[in-house]
Design a protein around this motif. Structure first.
Motif, PDB file in Angstrom:
ATOM      1  N   PHE A   1       0.873  -1.173   0.000  1.00 12.34           N
ATOM      2  CA  PHE A   1       0.000   0.000   0.000  1.00 12.34           C
ATOM      3  C   PHE A   1       0.911   1.223   0.000  1.00 12.34           C
ATOM      4  CE2 PHE A   1      -2.130  -3.488   2.080  1.00 12.34           C
ATOM      5  CZ  PHE A   1      -3.418  -3.473   1.555  1.00 12.34           C
ATOM      6  N   PRO A   2       1.320   1.699  -1.181  1.00  6.91           N
ATOM      7  CA  PRO A   2       2.343   2.759  -1.252  1.00  6.91           C
ATOM      8  C   PRO A   2       1.953   4.029  -0.509  1.00  6.91           C
ATOM      9  CG  PRO A   2       1.941   1.766  -3.407  1.00  6.91           C
ATOM     10  CD  PRO A   2       0.884   1.252  -2.506  1.00  6.91           C
ATOM     11  N   ASP A   3       0.706   4.445  -0.624  1.00  3.39           N
ATOM     12  CA  ASP A   3       0.298   5.693   0.014  1.00  3.39           C
ATOM     13  C   ASP A   3       0.354   5.604   1.532  1.00  3.39           C
ATOM     14  OD1 ASP A   3      -0.149   6.725  -2.491  1.00  3.39           O
ATOM     15  OD2 ASP A   3      -2.300   6.265  -2.493  1.00  3.39           O
ATOM     16  N   GLN A   4       0.103   4.426   2.056  1.00  2.00           N
ATOM     17  CA  GLN A   4       0.137   4.241   3.509  1.00  2.00           C
ATOM     18  C   GLN A   4       1.487   3.723   4.006  1.00  2.00           C
ATOM     19  OE1 GLN A   4      -2.407   2.896   1.557  1.00  2.00           O
ATOM     20  NE2 GLN A   4      -3.727   4.672   1.972  1.00  2.00           N
ATOM     21  N   GLY A   5       2.396   3.378   3.085  1.00  2.00           N
ATOM     22  CA  GLY A   5       3.703   2.863   3.473  1.00  2.00           C
ATOM     23  C   GLY A   5       3.632   1.496   4.115  1.00  2.00           C
ATOM     24  N   ILE A   6       2.704   0.644   3.641  1.00  2.00           N
ATOM     25  CA  ILE A   6       2.490  -0.671   4.241  1.00  2.00           C
ATOM     26  C   ILE A   6       2.854  -1.763   3.238  1.00  2.00           C
ATOM     27  CG2 ILE A   6       0.762  -2.269   5.180  1.00  2.00           C
ATOM     28  CD1 ILE A   6      -0.778   0.122   6.212  1.00  2.00           C
TER      29      ILE A   6
ATOM     30  N   LYS B   1       5.113  -1.463   8.310  1.00  2.00           N
ATOM     31  CA  LYS B   1       4.735  -0.084   8.001  1.00  2.00           C
ATOM     32  C   LYS B   1       5.833   0.868   8.439  1.00  2.00           C
ATOM     33  CE  LYS B   1       1.317   3.593   8.814  1.00  2.00           C
ATOM     34  NZ  LYS B   1       1.347   4.021   7.390  1.00  2.00           N
ATOM     35  N   ASN B   2       6.079   1.852   7.612  1.00  2.00           N
ATOM     36  CA  ASN B   2       7.049   2.898   7.906  1.00  2.00           C
ATOM     37  C   ASN B   2       6.294   4.222   7.999  1.00  2.00           C
ATOM     38  OD1 ASN B   2       9.961   3.381   8.235  1.00  2.00           O
ATOM     39  ND2 ASN B   2       9.676   4.776   6.512  1.00  2.00           N
ATOM     40  N   LEU B   3       6.544   5.030   9.046  1.00  2.00           N
ATOM     41  CA  LEU B   3       5.792   6.267   9.209  1.00  2.00           C
ATOM     42  C   LEU B   3       6.631   7.318   9.914  1.00  2.00           C
ATOM     43  CD1 LEU B   3       3.307   6.036  12.195  1.00  2.00           C
ATOM     44  CD2 LEU B   3       5.021   4.295  11.766  1.00  2.00           C
ATOM     45  N   ASP B   4       6.150   8.549   9.847  1.00  2.00           N
ATOM     46  CA  ASP B   4       6.751   9.692  10.534  1.00  2.00           C
ATOM     47  C   ASP B   4       5.731  10.255  11.520  1.00  2.00           C
ATOM     48  OD1 ASP B   4       8.913   9.362   8.818  1.00  2.00           O
ATOM     49  OD2 ASP B   4       8.154  10.841   7.381  1.00  2.00           O
ATOM     50  N   ILE B   5       6.208  10.599  12.709  1.00  3.20           N
ATOM     51  CA  ILE B   5       5.354  11.235  13.702  1.00  3.20           C
ATOM     52  C   ILE B   5       6.043  12.512  14.157  1.00  3.20           C
ATOM     53  CG2 ILE B   5       4.235  11.049  15.942  1.00  3.20           C
ATOM     54  CD1 ILE B   5       4.110   8.066  15.604  1.00  3.20           C
ATOM     55  N   GLY B   6       5.520  13.638  13.732  1.00  2.00           N
ATOM     56  CA  GLY B   6       6.132  14.914  14.072  1.00  2.00           C
ATOM     57  C   GLY B   6       7.543  15.014  13.526  1.00  2.00           C
ATOM     58  N   THR B   7       8.484  15.282  14.415  1.00  5.15           N
ATOM     59  CA  THR B   7       9.884  15.428  13.999  1.00  5.15           C
ATOM     60  C   THR B   7      10.620  14.090  13.977  1.00  5.15           C
ATOM     61  OG1 THR B   7      10.546  15.880  16.281  1.00  5.15           O
ATOM     62  CG2 THR B   7       9.998  17.785  14.894  1.00  5.15           C
TER      63      THR B   7
ATOM     64  N   ILE C   1       9.985   5.836  11.568  1.00  4.64           N
ATOM     65  CA  ILE C   1       9.536   4.875  12.586  1.00  4.64           C
ATOM     66  C   ILE C   1       9.008   3.648  11.849  1.00  4.64           C
ATOM     67  CG2 ILE C   1       7.943   4.455  14.484  1.00  4.64           C
ATOM     68  CD1 ILE C   1       7.900   7.489  14.935  1.00  4.64           C
ATOM     69  N   SER C   2       9.406   2.474  12.282  1.00  4.76           N
ATOM     70  CA  SER C   2       8.952   1.260  11.606  1.00  4.76           C
ATOM     71  C   SER C   2       8.159   0.381  12.565  1.00  4.76           C
ATOM     72  CB  SER C   2      10.137   0.472  11.049  1.00  4.76           C
ATOM     73  OG  SER C   2      10.970   0.000  12.073  1.00  4.76           O
ATOM     74  N   LEU C   3       7.057  -0.167  12.045  1.00 12.30           N
ATOM     75  CA  LEU C   3       6.221  -1.101  12.782  1.00 12.30           C
ATOM     76  C   LEU C   3       6.181  -2.404  12.003  1.00 12.30           C
ATOM     77  CD1 LEU C   3       3.171   1.246  13.544  1.00 12.30           C
ATOM     78  CD2 LEU C   3       5.062   0.716  15.093  1.00 12.30           C
ATOM     79  N   SER C   4       6.320  -3.524  12.701  1.00  6.83           N
ATOM     80  CA  SER C   4       6.228  -4.811  12.028  1.00  6.83           C
ATOM     81  C   SER C   4       5.444  -5.788  12.892  1.00  6.83           C
ATOM     82  CB  SER C   4       7.618  -5.375  11.723  1.00  6.83           C
ATOM     83  OG  SER C   4       8.336  -5.625  12.903  1.00  6.83           O
ATOM     84  N   LEU C   5       4.692  -6.632  12.219  1.00  5.06           N
ATOM     85  CA  LEU C   5       3.870  -7.621  12.882  1.00  5.06           C
ATOM     86  C   LEU C   5       3.980  -8.929  12.120  1.00  5.06           C
ATOM     87  CD1 LEU C   5       1.669  -8.331  15.007  1.00  5.06           C
ATOM     88  CD2 LEU C   5      -0.026  -7.558  13.324  1.00  5.06           C
ATOM     89  N   SER C   6       4.330 -10.018  12.820  1.00  2.00           N
ATOM     90  CA  SER C   6       4.475 -11.331  12.188  1.00  2.00           C
ATOM     91  C   SER C   6       3.779 -12.381  13.037  1.00  2.00           C
ATOM     92  CB  SER C   6       5.954 -11.721  12.029  1.00  2.00           C
ATOM     93  OG  SER C   6       6.640 -10.803  11.218  1.00  2.00           O
ATOM     94  N   ALA C   7       3.214 -13.359  12.367  1.00  2.00           N
ATOM     95  CA  ALA C   7       2.601 -14.494  13.069  1.00  2.00           C
ATOM     96  C   ALA C   7       2.888 -15.751  12.272  1.00  2.00           C
ATOM     97  CB  ALA C   7       1.093 -14.278  13.213  1.00  2.00           C
ATOM     98  N   TYR C   8       3.090 -16.859  12.975  1.00  2.00           N
ATOM     99  CA  TYR C   8       3.392 -18.102  12.274  1.00  2.00           C
ATOM    100  C   TYR C   8       2.763 -19.277  13.009  1.00  2.00           C
ATOM    101  CZ  TYR C   8       6.890 -19.015  15.892  1.00  2.00           C
ATOM    102  OH  TYR C   8       7.502 -19.242  17.093  1.00  2.00           O
ATOM    103  N   ARG C   9       2.601 -20.358  12.278  1.00  2.00           N
ATOM    104  CA  ARG C   9       2.118 -21.603  12.843  1.00  2.00           C
ATOM    105  C   ARG C   9       2.698 -22.735  12.021  1.00  2.00           C
ATOM    106  NH1 ARG C   9      -2.259 -23.711  15.808  1.00  2.00           N
ATOM    107  NH2 ARG C   9      -2.908 -25.797  15.119  1.00  2.00           N
TER     108      ARG C   9
END
Length: 841
Positions: A510-515, A541-547, A551-559
C-alpha cells in the motif's frame, strides 16, 4: 646550481601540465606539430627532448600497457599494445590488433570470420580495413587504447553483462571455505551443560576451466562433557565441473544430486550436463527462493535438502529473511531453526515456485546418467539415464517434458506453460511412473501411478499485489518416485509416502500508507502419516510522527505443524531511529509456552561492525541478550549471548571465511557464499591498500594481496581502490579493474600502485650537466615517478630508501640510487647523481 625556492614546486607542476597537454594535443591532432621552445619559460632551451611530441597521432614503435576500450566502454585490465612502423612509411606507426584483442572486442561470429590478418610486425595482426567503419587509436596521455566498432558487429553487452569471449576462467589455485557455528548452553534448572558445534564448506582445486570440489559438513553434540551423537566430519559430495561456454551449459562429473524441475532429487554418481541460466544476461535469468521466519532468541538457521546442508547462519531474535540459496535448488527444502535455549523449529518450503516458462526460440535442457549412491559414496541399484527439456514454442507458450529410465523404474513427464498476460502465468505437467519393487516374498511387484504438478502466478500491478500458487506433484497412492525405489523396503511399508505439497503466497503493498504485507501457506500431505503445515503472515509499516522520522512497525505471526508438534508464534516490533546509526525498539514475542516483552538498542559502529543489546521480561523470568557482528578481512564473525533468569544461559559464535592460494599469491579472507567465485587483487607488493567491490572494504595484506569475495559469476564485476582511504604515500594510476568470471573461478587483477615519499629533487649527470627537459624517471617496476624540467628539477614520487630509478631520454639512460636515509635531507633539496649507462632505451 640554483637554490630551490618555494615557488619551484608550483612552477614544476605548471610545466608538467604543459607537457601533458602537449601529449593530448598530439594524440588528437590531424597534422604534424612544430614546437616553438621560446614559449617555454626555461633557461636551458637547447637541452630539450620534445621530438616525441612533434608527429600528429604518432606513437613510437614499442610496447605500451594500455587499457582496452571498445566504443568508450572499458573491457579488461591493461594489455600490452605493440606499435610497429610501416615498411613504406617509417614516420607512421600502427598498432598490432592481436587475436586476443579481437576476441575481447566481442564480435558476432559472422563478423569475426571476416577479419583478415598480416605478419608485418613479426606477429599476427588484424588488417585495419577488415571491417569497414572500425578504427583503433592509442591515447598515451590517458593510458587507453580505443577501438570504435559499429554496434551491429558486436554481441549483446550492457553495464553489468559481457559476451562469452570476455569470460575469464581465472588462474590455477586451491581454496578452502567454511561456515562454522558453535553454541554453549547452561541449564540452571537441570544443572547441566551442552555444546553444539556444526559446520559446512567446500575444499577445491582450480585447473584451467575445471573446478575440483569436495563439499563437507560436520556436527558434534556434547552434554556434560560427553558426546551424545556419532555425527562427525564427512565429505558429502566429491565432484568436478566446468563451464561449456559455447553451449551456455555446465558439465558435472562425480557425485551430484539430480537437478530437475520435473522429478524428485536423489543422490547419484555419474555425469550431468545442463543449460546454465546463470550464463544468460541478468534479465533472462531465474531466481532463488526467499526463506522467512521468526527466531524467538538468537538462533542458528540450517537449510538442508536430502540431509545435505545448503546454507546455515546465525540470526538475532525476531523475523529473519534468507536469500542466499543457489538458483539451482528446486523441490522441498527443510528449514531448521535451533534456538539458543535448545528449542527447535522445523518447517519446509517449496523452492519450485515459478511456472516453467521458456522464452520464444530458446531450448533449455538437463541430461544425467549414472548410478544412485548413498552417503558413504557407494553406488546402489542399477544405472539410470534421465533427460528433460523446455522449449519456447511461441510467444507465451512453452512445451516441456522429460524421462527417467532404469531397469526397475521408468517415468515420463510432459507439460505446457502459458503466459496468460493480464491473467498471470500457468504451467501444468503430468508424470507417469512404473516401478518394479520387491515384495515380502522376494518377488517383483509392478506399481503404477500418476502425478500432477500445477504452478500459477499473477502479478497485479494495478493493486500492487502478487499471487502465487504451486501444487507440487499431487500423486496417486501407487505413484513412486526414484527415491522411493532406491529406499524401498517392503517391511517398512514406505511406498506412496508422499501425496502432495501445496504452496500459496500472497503479497501486497500500500504505497500511500507505506504498508507492505505478505501471507505464506505451505502444506505437505502423505498417504500413510499426518500432514505437515506452515503458515506465516507479516505486515510492515514505515511512518513519521512529528519530527521523528522513519519509525517502523512490524507484525508477524506463524504456525507450523510437523510430526505431531505444533509451533505457534506471534511477534510485534516498533523501532525508532536515534541519530544516523542507532535504533531503539520494543518487541512483544509470544509462542506456545511463553510471552516476552523486550526493549533493544541497536548501533552500527561502522560499515563493518554492529551490535545489539536487549533486556526483557517473560513468564519464565527476566532475560538479557546481546549480539555483535563484524565483517573483517579474514572472516565474518557473529557472536551472541542470552541469559534467562533461573532457566538457562547460552553463548553462540558463528564464523564464515576461507583461504585461497595461487602461484600469484593468496590470503585468508571472508566469503560471500562457500565455493563461489573470487578475485585475487595484486597491488605491486604495497600493503594496506583499501579495495572495495559491492561489500565491505578489504585491506591488502603484507604482500600486497587481497581476496575479494563479493564476485558474481558471469556478471561484469567492478573492483576499485577506495581513494578516500588510500594511504598518503600511495598513488594509483587506474583505480578500477573489471572481471567477468566463470563459476568458481579465482580471478586475478593488478592495480598499478606507486608507493613512497614525494619530494622535489635535482638530478645531475656525472659530467655536471643535467638530463634534458622532458626526460622521464621510472622505478624498477617501470612506473613513471617524475618528468624532469629545467636544470634537473623533478618532483619525484615513490621514493623508497636504497632503491634505484632510471632516467631516459631520446634513446639514452642513466641510473640514480636513492639515499639510505632521508631524515637528514632538507625539504625540497634532494640531490641525486645519475650514472650514465651504455644501454639504450
Amino acid at each position: 646550481m640554483k637554490n630551490i625556492n618555494i615557488g619551484m614546486p608550483i612552477r614544476y607542476l605548471l610545466t608538467v601540465f604543459i607537457i601533458n597537454a602537449v601529449f593530448a594535443v598530439c594524440n588528437t591532432a590531424k597534422a604534424d606539430i612544430e614546437f616553438n621552445s621560446d614559449l617555454l619559460d626555461i633557461d636551458d632551451k637547447e637541452n630539450l627532448d620534445l621530438n616525441k611530441f612533434s608527429k600528429a597521432g604518432y606513437i613510437m614503435p614499442g610496447s605500451y600497457p594500455l587499457r582496452l576500450m571498445v566504443n568508450n566502454r572499458s573491457i579488461n585490465e591493461r594489455l600490452n599494445i605493440n606499435y610497429y612502423s610501416k615498411f613504406d612509411d617509417l614516420d607512421t606507426s600502427l598498432p598490432c590488433i592481436t587475436p586476443r584483442i579481437v576476441e575481447l572486442a566481442g564480435l558476432k561470429e559472422e563478423y569475426e570470420r571476416k577479419v583478415t590478418w598480416n605478419n608485418d610486425s613479426g606477429e599476427q595482426c588484424a588488417n585495419s580495413d577488415s571491417l569497414p567503419g572500425t578504427t583503433a587509436e592509442g591515447d598515451l596521455s590517458n593510458s587507453r587504447f580505443e577501438l570504435t566498432i559499429p554496434a551491429d558487429y558486436l554481441e549483446y553487452t550492457s553495464d553489468n553483462w559481457e559476451p562469452v569471449s570476455r569470460w575469464d576462467d581465472g588462474i590455477a589455485g586451491v581454496l578452502f571455505d567454511y561456515s562454522a557455528n558453535a553454541r554453549y548452553n547452561r541449564s540452571v534448572k537441570n544443572d547441566s551443560n551442552s555444546i553444539v558445534m556444526n559446520g559446512n564448506g567446500v575444499a577445491g582445486i582450480n585447473l584451467g576451466a575445471w573446478r575440483l570440489r569436495g563439499d563437507w559438513q560436520a556436527r558434534a553434540d556434547y552434554a556434560d562433557g560427553a558426546k551424545i551423537n556419532s555425527n562427525k566430519f564427512s565429505w558429502t559430495r566429491v565432484y568436478a565441473y566446468r563451464a561449456l561456454k559455447s553451449l551456455k551449459a555446465k558439465l558435472i562429473l562425480g557425485e551430484d544430486y539430480l537437478r530437475s524441475d520435473l522429478f524428485s532429487s536423489f543422490r547419484y554418481i555419474g555425469v550431468n550436463i545442463h543449460s546454465d541460466i546463470t550464463m544468460l544476461p541478468p534479465n533472462l535469468r531465474g531466481y532463488s527462493p526467499e526463506i522467512t521466519g521468526v527466531a524467538e532468541t538468537n538462533a542458528t538457521v540450517i537449510v538442508s535438502q536430502n540431509d545435505r546442508v545448503l546454507y546455515q547462519t546465525q540470526v538475532p531474535a525476531g523475523p529473519f529473511s534468507i536469500q542466499g540459496l543457489n538458483e539451482g535448488v528446486t523441490g522441498p527444502v527443510q528449514v531448521r531453526v535451533e534456538e539458543q535455549d535448545g528449542r527447535v523449529q522445523i518447517f519446509e518450503i517449496n523452492a519450485t515456485s515459478v511456472p516453467y516458462l521458456t522464452r520464444p526460440g530458446q531450448v533449455r535442457y538437463k541430461l544425467s546418467a549414472g548410478k544412485p549412491a548413498n552417503q558413504d559414496h557407494k553406488t546402489e541399484g542399477n544405472t539410470f539415464v534421465t533427460g528433460e527439456f523446455s522449449w519456447g514454442v511461441a510467444n507465451g507458450w512453452s512445451l516441456f517434458g522429460g524421462s527417467i529410465l532404469n531397469e526397475d523404474y521408468r517415468s515420463a513427464a510432459v507439460g505446457v506453460g502459458r503466459d496468460l498476460h493480464q491473467f498471470g502465468a500457468l504451467s501444468v505437467d503430468v508424470t507417469r511412473a512404473i516401478a518394479r519393487v520387491q515384495t515380502i516374498n522376494n518377488e517383483k511387484e509392478t506399481m503404477k501411478g500418476n502425478a500432477v504438478h500445477v504452478n500459477y502466478t499473477k502479478r497485479m500491478e494495478e493493486v500492487n499485489s502478487q499471487f502465487q500458487f504451486s501444487a507440487y506433484r499431487y500423486t496417486e497412492k501407487d505413484f513412486l518416485d526414484m527415491n522411493d525405489v532406491i529406499d524401498w523396503n517392503p517391511f517398512r511399508h514406505s511406498q506412496a509416502n508422499n501425496k502432495g505439497m501445496y504452496t500459496l503466497t500472497l503479497s501486497k503493498t500500500f504505497p500511500d500508507q507505506g504498508i507492505t504485507s505478505s501471507v505464506n501457506f505451505s502444506e505437505r500431505t502423505y498417504w500413510n502419516k499426518q500432514r505437515t503445515q506452515s503458515y506465516n503472515a507479516s505486515v510492515y509499516k514505515n511512518l513519521d510522527i512529528g519530527t521523528v522520522k522513519n519509525i517502523s512497525l512490524s507484525l508477524s505471526a506463524y504456525r507450523s505443524n510437523y510430526e505431531d508438534k505444533h509451533d505457534n508464534g506471534f511477534y510485534f516490533n516498533v523501532s525508532l531511529p536515534v541519530g544516523n546509526s542507532s535504533t531503539i525498539s520494543y518487541s512483544l514475542t509470544a509462542d506456545n509456552d511463553n510471552i516476552m516483552n523486550k526493549a533493544s538498542y541497536y548501533h552500527r559502529v561502522d560499515s563493518n561492525t554492529s551490535y545489539q543489546l536487549g533486556t526483557g521480561v517473560a513468564k519464565s523470568g527476566a532475560t538479557v541478550d546481546g549480539y555483535v557482528s563484524h565483517i573483517g578481512n579474514d572472516a565474518k564473525v557473529t557472536a551472541s549471548t542470552n541469559y534467562m533468569h533461573n532457566k538457562n544461559a547460552s553463548v553462540g559464535l558463528s564464523v564464515q571465511g576461507g583461504m585461497t592460494l595461487t602461484a600469484e599469491g593468496g590470503d585468508i579472507h571472508r566469503i560471500a557464499t562457500v565455493g563461489s567465485s573470487r578475485l585475487l587483487v595484486d597491488t605491486n607488493g604495497v600493503r594496506d591498500i583499501p579495495i572495495r567491490s559491492t561489500g565491505a572494504v578489504t585491506q591488502t595484506n603484507m604482500f600486497g594481496k587481497a581476496i575479494i569475495p563479493e564476485i558474481s559469476s558471469y556478471y561484469k564485476n567492478s573492483v576499485k581502490v577506495d581513494l578516500k582511504k588510500l594511504p598518503e604515500d600511495a598513488e594509483v594510476v587506474d583505480s578500477i579493474v573489471q572481471a567477468s568470471l566463470t563459476e568458481g573461478a579465482i580471478g586475478y587483477r593488478t592495480f598499478d600502485i606507486l608507493s613512497g615519499k614525494k619530494m622535489m629533487a635535482v638530478i645531475r649527470l656525472e659530467n655536471g650537466k643535467f638530463p634534458p627537459f622532458g626526460a622521464t624517471v621510472k622505478n624498477h617496476q617501470d612506473q613513471e615517478t617524475g618528468i624532469i624540467i629545467e636544470n634537473g628539477f623533478v618532483y619525484l614520487s615513490g621514493i623508497k630508501l636504497n632503491e634505484y630509478m632510471v632516467v631516459t631520454w631520446d634513446g639514452n639512460r642513466c641510473d640514480i640510487q636513492l639515499p639510505s636515509e632521508l631524515s637528514d635531507v632538507p625539504e625540497n633539496n634532494l640531490l641525486l647523481t645519475c650514472v650514465e649507462s651504455n644501454d639504450a632505451e
